[in-house]
Design a protein around this motif. Structure first.
Motif, PDB file in Angstrom:
ATOM      1  N   LYS A  23      43.336  47.401  57.898  1.00  0.00           N
ATOM      2  CA  LYS A  23      43.761  46.203  57.169  1.00  0.00           C
ATOM      3  C   LYS A  23      43.899  46.543  55.688  1.00  0.00           C
ATOM      4  N   PHE A  24      45.030  46.153  55.121  1.00  0.00           N
ATOM      5  CA  PHE A  24      45.302  46.381  53.708  1.00  0.00           C
ATOM      6  C   PHE A  24      45.429  45.019  53.022  1.00  0.00           C
ATOM      7  N   PHE A  25      44.451  44.702  52.170  1.00  0.00           N
ATOM      8  CA  PHE A  25      44.455  43.429  51.443  1.00  0.00           C
ATOM      9  C   PHE A  25      45.015  43.681  50.040  1.00  0.00           C
ATOM     10  N   GLY A  26      46.066  42.965  49.701  1.00  0.00           N
ATOM     11  CA  GLY A  26      46.736  43.223  48.425  1.00  0.00           C
ATOM     12  C   GLY A  26      46.653  42.068  47.450  1.00  0.00           C
ATOM     13  N   TYR A  27      46.596  42.424  46.158  1.00  0.00           N
ATOM     14  CA  TYR A  27      46.493  41.441  45.073  1.00  0.00           C
ATOM     15  C   TYR A  27      47.293  41.934  43.871  1.00  0.00           C
ATOM     16  N   ALA A  28      47.937  41.015  43.170  1.00  0.00           N
ATOM     17  CA  ALA A  28      48.623  41.330  41.912  1.00  0.00           C
ATOM     18  C   ALA A  28      48.088  40.397  40.834  1.00  0.00           C
ATOM     19  N   TYR A  29      47.780  40.962  39.675  1.00  0.00           N
ATOM     20  CA  TYR A  29      47.223  40.176  38.563  1.00  0.00           C
ATOM     21  C   TYR A  29      47.996  40.449  37.274  1.00  0.00           C
ATOM     22  N   PRO A  30      48.265  39.408  36.489  1.00  0.00           N
ATOM     23  CA  PRO A  30      48.774  39.648  35.134  1.00  0.00           C
ATOM     24  C   PRO A  30      47.612  40.078  34.237  1.00  0.00           C
ATOM     25  N   ILE A  31      47.829  41.087  33.413  1.00  0.00           N
ATOM     26  CA  ILE A  31      46.791  41.538  32.481  1.00  0.00           C
ATOM     27  C   ILE A  31      47.426  41.763  31.119  1.00  0.00           C
ATOM     28  N   SER A  32      46.607  41.676  30.076  1.00  0.00           N
ATOM     29  CA  SER A  32      47.124  41.948  28.732  1.00  0.00           C
ATOM     30  C   SER A  32      46.396  43.097  28.051  1.00  0.00           C
ATOM     31  N   THR A  33      45.205  43.466  28.596  1.00  0.00           N
ATOM     32  CA  THR A  33      44.471  44.611  28.056  1.00  0.00           C
ATOM     33  C   THR A  33      43.802  45.375  29.203  1.00  0.00           C
ATOM     34  N   GLU A  34      43.488  46.631  28.924  1.00  0.00           N
ATOM     35  CA  GLU A  34      42.810  47.470  29.919  1.00  0.00           C
ATOM     36  C   GLU A  34      41.403  46.952  30.220  1.00  0.00           C
ATOM     37  N   ASP A  35      40.810  46.240  29.261  1.00  0.00           N
ATOM     38  CA  ASP A  35      39.438  45.731  29.424  1.00  0.00           C
ATOM     39  C   ASP A  35      39.305  44.736  30.580  1.00  0.00           C
ATOM     40  N   GLU A  36      40.400  44.086  30.957  1.00  0.00           N
ATOM     41  CA  GLU A  36      40.356  43.087  32.027  1.00  0.00           C
ATOM     42  C   GLU A  36      40.234  43.711  33.421  1.00  0.00           C
ATOM     43  N   ILE A  37      40.560  44.983  33.537  1.00  0.00           N
ATOM     44  CA  ILE A  37      40.709  45.604  34.854  1.00  0.00           C
ATOM     45  C   ILE A  37      39.381  45.730  35.591  1.00  0.00           C
ATOM     46  N   LYS A  38      38.334  46.139  34.880  1.00  0.00           N
ATOM     47  CA  LYS A  38      37.035  46.387  35.523  1.00  0.00           C
ATOM     48  C   LYS A  38      36.521  45.151  36.260  1.00  0.00           C
ATOM     49  N   SER A  39      36.566  43.985  35.604  1.00  0.00           N
ATOM     50  CA  SER A  39      36.029  42.775  36.241  1.00  0.00           C
ATOM     51  C   SER A  39      36.867  42.361  37.453  1.00  0.00           C
ATOM     52  N   LEU A  40      38.169  42.600  37.406  1.00  0.00           N
ATOM     53  CA  LEU A  40      39.027  42.269  38.550  1.00  0.00           C
ATOM     54  C   LEU A  40      38.726  43.193  39.735  1.00  0.00           C
ATOM     55  N   LEU A  41      38.485  44.469  39.450  1.00  0.00           N
ATOM     56  CA  LEU A  41      38.115  45.406  40.518  1.00  0.00           C
ATOM     57  C   LEU A  41      36.767  45.024  41.135  1.00  0.00           C
ATOM     58  N   GLU A  42      35.823  44.635  40.276  1.00  0.00           N
ATOM     59  CA  GLU A  42      34.507  44.220  40.784  1.00  0.00           C
ATOM     60  C   GLU A  42      34.620  42.985  41.668  1.00  0.00           C
ATOM     61  N   LYS A  43      35.512  42.087  41.301  1.00  0.00           N
ATOM     62  CA  LYS A  43      35.747  40.878  42.092  1.00  0.00           C
ATOM     63  C   LYS A  43      36.244  41.235  43.499  1.00  0.00           C
ATOM     64  N   ILE A  44      37.149  42.200  43.590  1.00  0.00           N
ATOM     65  CA  ILE A  44      37.693  42.611  44.893  1.00  0.00           C
ATOM     66  C   ILE A  44      36.636  43.373  45.691  1.00  0.00           C
ATOM     67  N   GLN A  45      35.817  44.184  44.999  1.00  0.00           N
ATOM     68  CA  GLN A  45      34.738  44.908  45.685  1.00  0.00           C
ATOM     69  C   GLN A  45      33.740  43.936  46.322  1.00  0.00           C
ATOM     70  N   LYS A  46      33.443  42.851  45.619  1.00  0.00           N
ATOM     71  CA  LYS A  46      32.524  41.835  46.169  1.00  0.00           C
ATOM     72  C   LYS A  46      33.168  41.089  47.329  1.00  0.00           C
ATOM     73  N   LYS A  47      34.456  40.864  47.224  1.00  0.00           N
ATOM     74  CA  LYS A  47      35.184  40.117  48.259  1.00  0.00           C
ATOM     75  C   LYS A  47      35.319  40.941  49.530  1.00  0.00           C
ATOM     76  N   HIS A  48      35.428  42.263  49.389  1.00  0.00           N
ATOM     77  CA  HIS A  48      35.625  43.157  50.538  1.00  0.00           C
ATOM     78  C   HIS A  48      34.555  44.251  50.547  1.00  0.00           C
ATOM     79  N   PRO A  49      33.297  43.892  50.826  1.00  0.00           N
ATOM     80  CA  PRO A  49      32.222  44.901  50.791  1.00  0.00           C
ATOM     81  C   PRO A  49      32.376  45.988  51.857  1.00  0.00           C
TER      82      PRO A  49
END
Length: 200
Positions: A23-49
């Motif tokens: 199963k491949f779960f996909g997401y696209a996010y608008p971002i404006s800085t590199e700093d936003e990426i870490k929290s979005l990755l952590e969100k997906i890691q929690k969603k798909h342990p």
């Protein structure tokens, strides 16, 4: 025109692409800085342990462009680069695409992995709205209050946006202007006696 670019308006809904029980779960996010990426990755890691791989690619900017493609343990260039290829194919920037894979027990091989990650990224980007934006430049103006009328008249004529203002005997405004118009707007304000024009 070089001051126009395309990005996505809002995050996509979660998409699911299945291939040989993986199963491949996909997401696209608008971002404006590199700093936003870490929290979005952590969100997906929690969603798909139970995800075996959380692969992604992002791109920021116009001139210059910065980007990264990450395979997270998949064979080199079978995940991150196919995802990044879809960002390029859609012609968007300031975007992060994440694909979380839950292994289904059957190996897909190099070609199968590339096709699956590419398809999940494509579906993610198709699931959001692509919009056109204008590249802006920010300019700081400093002047004495006695110049306020001519400053405000010029701002209105040039249709620039005021982002912050400090109005006292000594005034300071931060305005934004379309990149292609910035040189002309700077010239107009510099022509007003007693006005300081600075980049921010």
């Amino acid at each position: 025109m070089e001051d126009l670019y395309y990005t996505i308006r809002q995050p996509s809904s979660e998409i699911l692409f299945k291939e040989k029980k993986s199963k491949f779960f996909g997401y696209a996010y608008p971002i404006s800085t590199e700093d936003e990426i870490k929290s979005l990755l952590e969100k997906i890691q929690k969603k798909h342990p139970t995800a075996n791989h959380i692969c992604y690619a992002w791109q920021l900017g116009i001139e210059p462009v910065s980007y990264r493609a990450y395979d997270d343990g998949e064979p080199t260039n079978t995940a991150g680069m196919p995802i990044y290829g879809q960002i390029q194919s859609f012609g968007v920037t300031n975007v992060l695409v994440i694909v979380a894979r839950v292994f289904g027990g059957t190996k897909l091989g190099t070609g199968g992995l590339i096709a699956a990650y590419r398809q999940a990224a494509k579906m993610s980007l198709e699931g959001t709205k692509i919009i056109q934006k204008t590249l802006k430049e920010y300019i700081k103006l400093s002047f004495q209050y006695e110049n306020i009328n001519i400053i405000m008249r010029t701002i209105k004529q040039q249709k620039v946006t005021i982002h912050s203002q400090q109005l006292d005997l000594a005034c300071e405004l931060v305005i934004s202007v379309r990149k292609n118009d910035a040189a002309e707007v700077r010239r107009l304000f510099k022509a007003i006696k007693g006005v300081g024009v600075f980049s921010t």
